[in-house]
Design a protein around this motif. Sequence first.
Motif, PDB file in Angstrom:
ATOM      1  N   GLU A   2      -9.169  -5.135   0.003  1.00  0.00           N
ATOM      2  CA  GLU A   2      -9.517  -6.086   1.046  1.00  0.00           C
ATOM      3  C   GLU A   2      -8.587  -6.049   2.257  1.00  0.00           C
ATOM      4  O   GLU A   2      -8.965  -6.461   3.347  1.00  0.00           O
ATOM      5  CB  GLU A   2      -9.459  -7.503   0.467  1.00  0.00           C
ATOM      6  CG  GLU A   2     -10.761  -8.223   0.585  1.00  0.00           C
ATOM      7  CD  GLU A   2     -10.830  -9.428  -0.341  1.00  0.00           C
ATOM      8  OE1 GLU A   2      -9.900 -10.233  -0.319  1.00  0.00           O
ATOM      9  OE2 GLU A   2     -11.825  -9.538  -1.059  1.00  0.00           O
ATOM     10  N   ASN A  41       0.834  -1.209   0.000  1.00  0.00           N
ATOM     11  CA  ASN A  41       0.000   0.000   0.000  1.00  0.00           C
ATOM     12  C   ASN A  41       0.868   1.258   0.000  1.00  0.00           C
ATOM     13  O   ASN A  41       0.583   2.218  -0.708  1.00  0.00           O
ATOM     14  CB  ASN A  41      -0.918   0.021   1.226  1.00  0.00           C
ATOM     15  CG  ASN A  41      -2.141  -0.870   1.051  1.00  0.00           C
ATOM     16  OD1 ASN A  41      -2.408  -1.365  -0.044  1.00  0.00           O
ATOM     17  ND2 ASN A  41      -2.882  -1.066   2.124  1.00  0.00           N
ATOM     18  N   ALA A  42       1.917   1.247   0.814  1.00  0.00           N
ATOM     19  CA  ALA A  42       2.816   2.404   0.885  1.00  0.00           C
ATOM     20  C   ALA A  42       3.457   2.656  -0.480  1.00  0.00           C
ATOM     21  O   ALA A  42       3.539   3.787  -0.952  1.00  0.00           O
ATOM     22  CB  ALA A  42       3.883   2.184   1.951  1.00  0.00           C
ATOM     23  N   PHE A  44      -5.367  -4.365  -5.379  1.00  0.00           N
ATOM     24  CA  PHE A  44      -6.453  -4.190  -6.339  1.00  0.00           C
ATOM     25  C   PHE A  44      -7.726  -4.803  -5.821  1.00  0.00           C
ATOM     26  O   PHE A  44      -8.745  -4.781  -6.461  1.00  0.00           O
ATOM     27  CB  PHE A  44      -6.101  -4.783  -7.700  1.00  0.00           C
ATOM     28  CG  PHE A  44      -5.776  -6.239  -7.648  1.00  0.00           C
ATOM     29  CD1 PHE A  44      -6.759  -7.184  -7.848  1.00  0.00           C
ATOM     30  CD2 PHE A  44      -4.477  -6.648  -7.384  1.00  0.00           C
ATOM     31  CE1 PHE A  44      -6.461  -8.521  -7.785  1.00  0.00           C
ATOM     32  CE2 PHE A  44      -4.177  -7.997  -7.321  1.00  0.00           C
ATOM     33  CZ  PHE A  44      -5.158  -8.934  -7.522  1.00  0.00           C
ATOM     34  N   ASP A  51       5.052   5.670   6.072  1.00  0.00           N
ATOM     35  CA  ASP A  51       5.529   6.018   4.733  1.00  0.00           C
ATOM     36  C   ASP A  51       5.384   7.511   4.465  1.00  0.00           C
ATOM     37  O   ASP A  51       4.701   8.218   5.197  1.00  0.00           O
ATOM     38  CB  ASP A  51       4.788   5.193   3.666  1.00  0.00           C
ATOM     39  CG  ASP A  51       3.334   5.598   3.482  1.00  0.00           C
ATOM     40  OD1 ASP A  51       3.059   6.780   3.187  1.00  0.00           O
ATOM     41  OD2 ASP A  51       2.450   4.725   3.628  1.00  0.00           O
TER      42      ASP A  51
HETATM   43  P1  ADP Z   1      -6.178  -1.970  -2.008  1.00  0.00           P
HETATM   44  O1  ADP Z   1      -4.712  -1.769  -1.750  1.00  0.00           O
HETATM   45  O2  ADP Z   1      -6.458  -3.287  -2.600  1.00  0.00           O
HETATM   46  O3  ADP Z   1      -6.837  -0.822  -2.705  1.00  0.00           O
HETATM   47  P2  ADP Z   1      -6.358  -1.862   0.816  1.00  0.00           P
HETATM   48  O4  ADP Z   1      -7.411  -2.349   1.752  1.00  0.00           O
HETATM   49  O5  ADP Z   1      -5.008  -2.421   0.957  1.00  0.00           O
HETATM   50  O6  ADP Z   1      -6.922  -2.081  -0.618  1.00  0.00           O
HETATM   51  O7  ADP Z   1      -6.272  -0.284   0.934  1.00  0.00           O
HETATM   52  C1  ADP Z   1      -7.464   0.469   0.789  1.00  0.00           C
HETATM   53  C2  ADP Z   1      -7.184   1.861   0.258  1.00  0.00           C
HETATM   54  O8  ADP Z   1      -6.649   2.689   1.288  1.00  0.00           O
HETATM   55  C3  ADP Z   1      -6.199   1.963  -0.864  1.00  0.00           C
HETATM   56  O9  ADP Z   1      -6.814   1.756  -2.109  1.00  0.00           O
HETATM   57  C4  ADP Z   1      -5.686   3.381  -0.739  1.00  0.00           C
HETATM   58  O10 ADP Z   1      -6.583   4.275  -1.359  1.00  0.00           O
HETATM   59  C5  ADP Z   1      -5.749   3.612   0.741  1.00  0.00           C
HETATM   60  N1  ADP Z   1      -4.438   3.379   1.387  1.00  0.00           N
HETATM   61  C6  ADP Z   1      -4.060   2.286   2.075  1.00  0.00           C
HETATM   62  N2  ADP Z   1      -2.814   2.404   2.547  1.00  0.00           N
HETATM   63  C7  ADP Z   1      -2.374   3.614   2.130  1.00  0.00           C
HETATM   64  C8  ADP Z   1      -1.147   4.334   2.291  1.00  0.00           C
HETATM   65  N3  ADP Z   1      -0.107   3.809   2.965  1.00  0.00           N
HETATM   66  N4  ADP Z   1      -1.058   5.563   1.731  1.00  0.00           N
HETATM   67  C9  ADP Z   1      -2.096   6.088   1.033  1.00  0.00           C
HETATM   68  N5  ADP Z   1      -3.274   5.468   0.848  1.00  0.00           N
HETATM   69  C10 ADP Z   1      -3.424   4.238   1.388  1.00  0.00           C
END
Ligand code: ADP
Length: 331
Positions: free
Chosen positions: A89, A26-27, A86, A51
């Motif tokens: 979850e 995610n980061a 993507f 991050d």
């Molecule tokens: P995905 O990565 O599949 O979209 P996640 O549940 O991992 O789903 O994350 C949900 C959403 O939260 C991401 O799509 C993003 O918009 C936001 N997000 C998560 N972690 C971060 C981060 N470290 N920095 C910025 N936005 C983040």
Amino acid sequence: ESAINRIAAGEVVERPASVVKELVENALDAGARRVTVEYADGGKTLIRVTDDGCGIAPGDLPLALSRHATSKIDGSDLLNINTFGFRGEALPSLGAVGRLTITSRAKGAEGAEITVNGGRTEPVRPAALNGGTVVTLRDLFFATPARLKFLRTDRAEAQAIADVIKRLAMAEPFVRFVLRDVSGEGDGREVFRTEAEQGDLFSALHGRLGRVLGRDFAENSLPIDANRDGLHLTGFAALPTYSRGSAVAQYLFVNGRPVRDKLLVGALRGAYFDFLSRDRHPAAALFLDCEPTLVDVNVHPAKSEVRFRDPGMARGLIVSALRHALAEAGH
Ligand code: ADP
Ligand code: MG
């Protein structure tokens, strides 16, 4: 919803290392150039990823925690996946299996924080932060003691976390990674650190592989750079003399994601068939990149297996590129 999240969590979250993988991905998706990972007790009591990426605006924090609300695919093409995440979850799943807090500050917005405790989401509140995002997961599996029992020793879980960080660090040579064990008293022990590499991608990659895998690997490996039919293979593959008694030193990435894939491992083995006996394994760090439509990485939620539209093409490229490099080196 929270029951669904707990079930989904079983797929995404097996152990602390899988939490770390999701959070660091995610980061990286957020464009981070510096990623710091801290853990305590093998990640069982604490995992924190900090991050300097784009951050999340206060109004979007609840969305980040709702299942599929944030999925980076729009549904038009399930195979067209460019970012790590993507499925939308990971965060909802983590909120269901531990005490999750996200503190974040997007450019031009105020810092804010949201907490989910065993599936219960608390209201967003203001928080002080210069920028970027801090995700903290405490007490993984505290609500599901049966799952806790399946975790291995702190040492083994910490080892798995370090392995995840090293693989991601190989794939992202321009990003600085710091890994710290903050168990017990004190400021924490630095387990791993690698500064952002300089130069073009190839030399940055060489530098990073040297730092992660050791200078021996960097000095005993051949550069690989080959294109065919929309597939691009880069990386380094060791000389046959620098082989190992097991396959542990084989690092394979598809579109920037670490994978463990039988087809690719088989191709690697095939390339060295004439040079290594059955009990020796070549060391290699190989990056296969292609149009997202040519490969499906959605085979398993942990995303470590891939399915190519044309498996023979991927195998063929690896075998021919490596054999060519070995031949050039006099083998
Ligand atoms: P995905 O990565 O599949 O979209 P996640 O549940 O991992 O789903 O994350 C949900 C959403 O939260 C991401 O799509 C993003 O918009 C936001 N997000 C998560 N972690 C971060 C981060 N470290 N920095 C910025 N936005 C983040
Ligand atoms: Mg994600």
